[in-house]
Design a protein around this motif. Structure first.
Motif, PDB file in Angstrom:
ATOM      1  N   PRO A 193      34.510  16.910  90.209  1.00  0.00           N
ATOM      2  CA  PRO A 193      33.333  16.404  89.477  1.00  0.00           C
ATOM      3  C   PRO A 193      33.625  16.348  87.975  1.00  0.00           C
ATOM      4  O   PRO A 193      33.450  17.336  87.256  1.00  0.00           O
ATOM      5  N   VAL A 194      34.032  15.193  87.504  1.00  0.00           N
ATOM      6  CA  VAL A 194      34.531  15.048  86.133  1.00  0.00           C
ATOM      7  C   VAL A 194      33.483  15.439  85.095  1.00  0.00           C
ATOM      8  O   VAL A 194      33.808  16.004  84.049  1.00  0.00           O
ATOM      9  N   GLY A 195      32.214  15.170  85.380  1.00  0.00           N
ATOM     10  CA  GLY A 195      31.166  15.503  84.420  1.00  0.00           C
ATOM     11  C   GLY A 195      31.112  16.969  84.047  1.00  0.00           C
ATOM     12  O   GLY A 195      30.654  17.327  82.952  1.00  0.00           O
ATOM     13  N   GLU A 196      31.623  17.820  84.920  1.00  0.00           N
ATOM     14  CA  GLU A 196      31.587  19.251  84.650  1.00  0.00           C
ATOM     15  C   GLU A 196      32.620  19.692  83.615  1.00  0.00           C
ATOM     16  O   GLU A 196      32.616  20.849  83.183  1.00  0.00           O
ATOM     17  N   LEU A 197      33.506  18.768  83.208  1.00  0.00           N
ATOM     18  CA  LEU A 197      34.452  19.105  82.142  1.00  0.00           C
ATOM     19  C   LEU A 197      33.734  19.383  80.823  1.00  0.00           C
ATOM     20  O   LEU A 197      34.294  20.036  79.932  1.00  0.00           O
ATOM     21  N   VAL A 198      32.503  18.915  80.712  1.00  0.00           N
ATOM     22  CA  VAL A 198      31.756  19.078  79.460  1.00  0.00           C
ATOM     23  C   VAL A 198      31.629  20.540  79.074  1.00  0.00           C
ATOM     24  O   VAL A 198      31.733  20.896  77.889  1.00  0.00           O
ATOM     25  N   ARG A 199      31.408  21.416  80.038  1.00  0.00           N
ATOM     26  CA  ARG A 199      31.203  22.827  79.683  1.00  0.00           C
ATOM     27  C   ARG A 199      32.447  23.446  79.065  1.00  0.00           C
ATOM     28  O   ARG A 199      32.353  24.443  78.333  1.00  0.00           O
ATOM     29  N   PHE A 200      33.603  22.863  79.310  1.00  0.00           N
ATOM     30  CA  PHE A 200      34.819  23.345  78.661  1.00  0.00           C
ATOM     31  C   PHE A 200      35.008  22.661  77.306  1.00  0.00           C
ATOM     32  O   PHE A 200      35.494  23.283  76.358  1.00  0.00           O
ATOM     33  N   VAL A 213      41.886  26.880  77.995  1.00  0.00           N
ATOM     34  CA  VAL A 213      42.870  26.323  78.930  1.00  0.00           C
ATOM     35  C   VAL A 213      42.936  27.149  80.199  1.00  0.00           C
ATOM     36  O   VAL A 213      42.951  26.609  81.317  1.00  0.00           O
ATOM     37  N   ARG A 214      42.969  28.476  80.072  1.00  0.00           N
ATOM     38  CA  ARG A 214      43.045  29.339  81.263  1.00  0.00           C
ATOM     39  C   ARG A 214      41.805  29.189  82.129  1.00  0.00           C
ATOM     40  O   ARG A 214      41.893  29.107  83.365  1.00  0.00           O
ATOM     41  N   GLN A 215      40.635  29.151  81.499  1.00  0.00           N
ATOM     42  CA  GLN A 215      39.398  28.997  82.264  1.00  0.00           C
ATOM     43  C   GLN A 215      39.332  27.631  82.938  1.00  0.00           C
ATOM     44  O   GLN A 215      38.898  27.524  84.095  1.00  0.00           O
ATOM     45  N   PHE A 216      39.772  26.603  82.242  1.00  0.00           N
ATOM     46  CA  PHE A 216      39.747  25.265  82.828  1.00  0.00           C
ATOM     47  C   PHE A 216      40.707  25.167  84.004  1.00  0.00           C
ATOM     48  O   PHE A 216      40.359  24.648  85.076  1.00  0.00           O
ATOM     49  N   ARG A 217      41.904  25.687  83.836  1.00  0.00           N
ATOM     50  CA  ARG A 217      42.894  25.625  84.915  1.00  0.00           C
ATOM     51  C   ARG A 217      42.394  26.397  86.147  1.00  0.00           C
ATOM     52  O   ARG A 217      42.541  25.930  87.283  1.00  0.00           O
ATOM     53  N   ALA A 218      41.785  27.552  85.911  1.00  0.00           N
ATOM     54  CA  ALA A 218      41.262  28.351  87.026  1.00  0.00           C
ATOM     55  C   ALA A 218      40.146  27.601  87.747  1.00  0.00           C
ATOM     56  O   ALA A 218      40.062  27.614  88.985  1.00  0.00           O
ATOM     57  N   TRP A 219      39.274  26.931  86.985  1.00  0.00           N
ATOM     58  CA  TRP A 219      38.180  26.159  87.592  1.00  0.00           C
ATOM     59  C   TRP A 219      38.720  25.009  88.432  1.00  0.00           C
ATOM     60  O   TRP A 219      38.264  24.771  89.551  1.00  0.00           O
ATOM     61  N   VAL A 220      39.709  24.285  87.902  1.00  0.00           N
ATOM     62  CA  VAL A 220      40.291  23.155  88.636  1.00  0.00           C
ATOM     63  C   VAL A 220      40.899  23.634  89.951  1.00  0.00           C
ATOM     64  O   VAL A 220      40.670  23.036  91.014  1.00  0.00           O
TER      65      VAL A 220
END
Length: 227
Positions: A193-200, A213-220
């Motif tokens: 869900p690309v729209g959720e990138l906003v929170r990062f 970066v660590r939080q984003f990678r873990a979420w992906v």
């Protein structure tokens, strides 16, 4: 020396209700294709300046620090997504995409070949006569353009545009009728869900870059594992 002739027009406002500090726009009219090319060549290697051309109308835009920060982060997230999904890509930054037969041209905030990566691998220039358009373009639009940039992308045939306005991120997919339609997922990154990138993206002003970066990678990875 060749003389560039044009008819200047007054600068247009950014937003009627709240301009973005550091971003300015100027719109010129009655600019020929050859003069557009000459102006672009004269302004090569211009940091923070973006040109948009549509059938005689030429818009200059200076980008703000906020614009550049969002652009860098979104590009970085795409790097991580491409690595996670094992998708080789070629990125070309704010390369100028233009076609004389359409009388249109612009510079994305960033652009990528993913489906057409094999055709562009190793190339350092783009030939509008023989090379494919980028598969994905990024648009940071925290102040609105006078010229319709989305219409230019559609006319050129860019398959997908991600547009971030400072609060929301849209995935826009090109349809057969040369119009964009919003979608939840990208053509290239599965059901993420690309729209959720906003929170990062919005953490850029509050957290350090390694944490983001660590939080984003873990979420992906978490989203991919659930699919």
């Amino acid at each position: 020396m060749n003389t560039i002739l044009f008819q200047p027009a007054p600068a247009k406002p950014l937003h009627q209700n709240g301009a973005v500090e550091g971003e300015q726009r100027l719109l010129l009219s009655d600019i020929s294709w050859l003069n557009y090319l000459a102006i672009g060549n004269a302004l090569l290697d211009r940091p923070g300046l973006r040109l948009t051309y549509d059938r005689g109308r030429l818009e200059f835009m200076t980008t703000s620090p906020k614009h550049e920060i969002y652009k860098k982060w979104l590009s970085r997230f795409i790097d991580i997504l491409a690595e996670t999904f094992n998708l080789p890509k070629v990125s070309a930054g704010n390369m100028t995409c233009q076609k004389e037969e359409l009388d249109k041209g612009l510079e994305a905030d960033d652009c990528f070949w993913i489906a057409h990566e094999p055709q562009m691998r190793g190339k350092l220039t783009w030939d509008p006569e023989s090379d494919p358009l980028p598969d994905l373009a990024l648009e940071i639009e925290i102040s609105r353009s006078v010229v319709s940039r989305l219409g230019i992308y559609a006319a050129l045939g860019v398959p997908e545009v991600w547009r971030f306005d400072g609060s929301g991120l849209q995935v826009l997919r090109l349809q057969a009728n040369r119009a964009y339609q919003t979608a939840r997922e990208s053509l290239f990154f599965g059901q993420l869900p690309v729209g959720e990138l906003v929170r990062f993206l919005i953490q850029a002003g509050t957290a350090d870059d390694l944490t983001i970066v660590r939080q984003f990678r873990a979420w992906v990875l978490q989203v991919v594992d659930k699919k």
